[in-house]
Design an enzyme around this catalytic site. Structure first.
Site, PDB file in Angstrom:
ATOM      1  N   ASP A  27       0.460   2.349  -3.902  1.00 21.54           N
ATOM      2  CA  ASP A  27       0.021   1.118  -4.581  1.00 21.54           C
ATOM      3  C   ASP A  27      -0.318  -0.001  -3.595  1.00 21.54           C
ATOM      4  O   ASP A  27       0.172  -1.145  -3.738  1.00 21.54           O
ATOM      5  CB  ASP A  27       1.113   0.607  -5.533  1.00 21.54           C
ATOM      6  N   GLU A 197      -4.214   1.398 -15.667  1.00 23.39           N
ATOM      7  CA  GLU A 197      -3.294   0.499 -14.945  1.00 23.39           C
ATOM      8  C   GLU A 197      -3.948   0.108 -13.628  1.00 23.39           C
ATOM      9  O   GLU A 197      -5.122   0.355 -13.390  1.00 23.39           O
ATOM     10  CB  GLU A 197      -1.941   1.184 -14.711  1.00 23.39           C
TER      11      GLU A 197
HETATM   12  O1  FUB Z   1       4.261   3.091  -8.193  1.00 17.64           O
HETATM   13  C1  FUB Z   1       4.698   2.943  -9.527  1.00 17.64           C
HETATM   14  C2  FUB Z   1       3.530   2.978 -10.468  1.00 17.64           C
HETATM   15  O2  FUB Z   1       2.733   4.144 -10.256  1.00 17.64           O
HETATM   16  C3  FUB Z   1       2.560   1.847 -10.309  1.00 17.64           C
HETATM   17  O3  FUB Z   1       3.009   0.643 -10.844  1.00 17.64           O
HETATM   18  C4  FUB Z   1       1.378   2.435 -10.989  1.00 17.64           C
HETATM   19  O4  FUB Z   1       0.184   1.735 -10.781  1.00 17.64           O
HETATM   20  C5  FUB Z   1       1.367   3.832 -10.428  1.00 17.64           C
HETATM   21  O5  FUB Z   1       0.736   3.882  -9.175  1.00 17.64           O
END
Ligand code: FUB
Length: 299
Positions: A27, A197
Site C-alpha cells: 500500500d 478500494e
Molecule cells: O493492507 C491492508 C489492505 O489491503 C489495504 O487497506 C487495502 O487497500 C489492501 O491493499
C-alpha cells in the site's frame, strides 16, 4: 525499533522490483517533499497466517534517486494510539501530507475490540517527514462505510481534501486548515467504474486524477478517472495497472525530479498475498493526459 526481516527461504529472486526487500511492505503512498527526497509511507505485512489483523506498525522509506531506498525506521505502531483497539493490530494503508511546516500521517485503525464497525481515520503529526510522529486522535464526523485507505491531497491553493473508502463506495471532502477536522460533509465520488478500494488523488497539468483498485476476482487491477474539480464528478478513463499477481492492488502516483512514477505492490518475493512488497515503475502519459498501462518491470 524492531525490524522483522524477510526470512531467507521466502526470497525467490533478486531484482529491481520489488524495490523494498528488507521487510514486507504494501500500500505505498509516495510523496516528494521539499527536502529533495521522495518518501514512501507503506503498510507493513507481518505474518502470513494471520494476515491483515497483525499489521501493527508503519515504516517510512526515503530516496534521493529513486533507486537506493533508506528504511527511515518505524514511525508509528498501534501501541502509540491511545484511542485505538486495545489488542492493537489493523494498521492498514496510510497516507501523509505536508502543510504549513507540519507533516501529517493519516492511518485507518479500529477503536474497539469488536473491530469491524469501529474504524477511525487517525492522524499523527511531526515537524519531520519520517520521525517523531505523535498521535493527535482521529477525524471526527467520518463513517458510515468502509473507513479504510485514506488519501489526502493538498492542492496548489493550499486547500486540502481527504478521500477514503472500500467495498464500492469512495468518499471525498475538504479538510479544515488544521488538517484534522472536516470542512462540511464528505460526499460520494461520482463517476468511478467498479471502485473497490485504494483511492489516490493527484494533480497534473491542472487535471485531477483519482486512481483506485477494482473488483476483478482476487487479482484487482487499478483504474482511474479524471476531473477538473478535486471532488469530481469524475470521468472514468480506464485500467492502467493490470494484475500484479497479488489478490490486492493498491498504489500511488508521484512526480519526482521531472518524471512520474507508479508505486504499487506485488507478492513476487513470498508468493503469499499477506506478505507483499512495494514495487516502482515509471509512469507515462499520452499527449491528451491519459495514462499508459504500467509496464511492470522485474529487472
Ligand atoms: O493492507 C491492508 C489492505 O489491503 C489495504 O487497506 C487495502 O487497500 C489492501 O491493499
Amino acid at each position: 525499533m524492531s525490524n522483522k526481516g524477510i526470512p531467507a527461504d521466502f526470497i525467490k529472486k533478486t531484482s529491481q522490483n520489488p524495490a523494498i526487500t528488507t521487510i514486507f511492505t504494501a500500500d505505498p503512498s509516495a510523496h516528494a517533499w521539499e527536502d529533495g527526497k521522495v518518501y514512501i509511507y507503506a503498510s507493513h505485512d507481518m505474518d502470513p497466517a494471520r494476515g491483515c489483523d497483525l499489521m501493527d506498525r508503519y515504516h517510512v522509506y526515503s530516496s534521493e534517486d529513486m533507486v537506493n531506498w533508506v528504511d527511515e525506521g518505524e514511525i508509528l505502531r498501534s501501541d502509540d494510539v491511545a484511542w485505538g483497539r486495545p489488542e492493537g493490530g489493523f494498521m492498514w494503508a496510510p497516507d501523509a501530507a505536508f502543510k504549513n511546516g507540519t507533516y501529517y500521517f493519516y492511518y485507518p485503525h479500529p477503536s474497539e475490540s469488536a473491530w469491524n464497525d469501529t474504524w477511525k481515520m487517525g492522524v499523527a503529526t511531526s515537524s519531520k517527514p519520517a520521525s517523531d510522529f505523535t498521535d493527535q486522535g482521529y477525524i471526527e464526523g467520518l463513517g458510515g462505510f468502509a473507513m479504510i485507505d485514506p488519501c489526502v491531497l493538498v492542492d496548489d491553493d493550499g486547500r486540502a481534501y481527504m478521500y477514503y473508502g472500500g467495498g464500492s463506495r469512495c468518499a471525498g471532502g475538504e479538510l479544515n486548515e488544521d488538517m484534522i477536522s472536516l470542512k462540511g460533509e464528505m460526499r460520494d465520488m461520482v463517476g468511478l467504474e467498479d471502485f473497490h478500494e485504494a483511492a489516490w488523488v493527484f494533480k497534473r497539468n491542472g487535471l485531477y486524477y483519482l486512481t483506485y483498485s477494482d473488483n476483478l476476482d482476487n487479482l484487482n487491477r487499478m483504474r482511474y478517472a479524471t476531473s477538473s474539480n478535486p471532488l469530481g464528478p469524475w470521468t472514468y478513463r480506464g485500467i492502467f495497472l493490470e494484475p500484479t499477481g497479488c489478490s490486492t492492488s493498491h498504489g500511488s502516483v508521484a512526480e519526482f525530479k521531472g518524471k512520474w512514477y507508479m508505486f504499487y505492490h506485488n507478492q513476487a518475493i513470498s508468493d503469499q498475498g499477506n506478505l507483499r512488497s512495494v514495487c516502482i515503475d515509471e509512469l507515462f502519459f499520452n499527449e491528451d493526459g491519459t495514462i499508459r498501462t504500467v509496464a511492470q518491470t522485474t529487472e
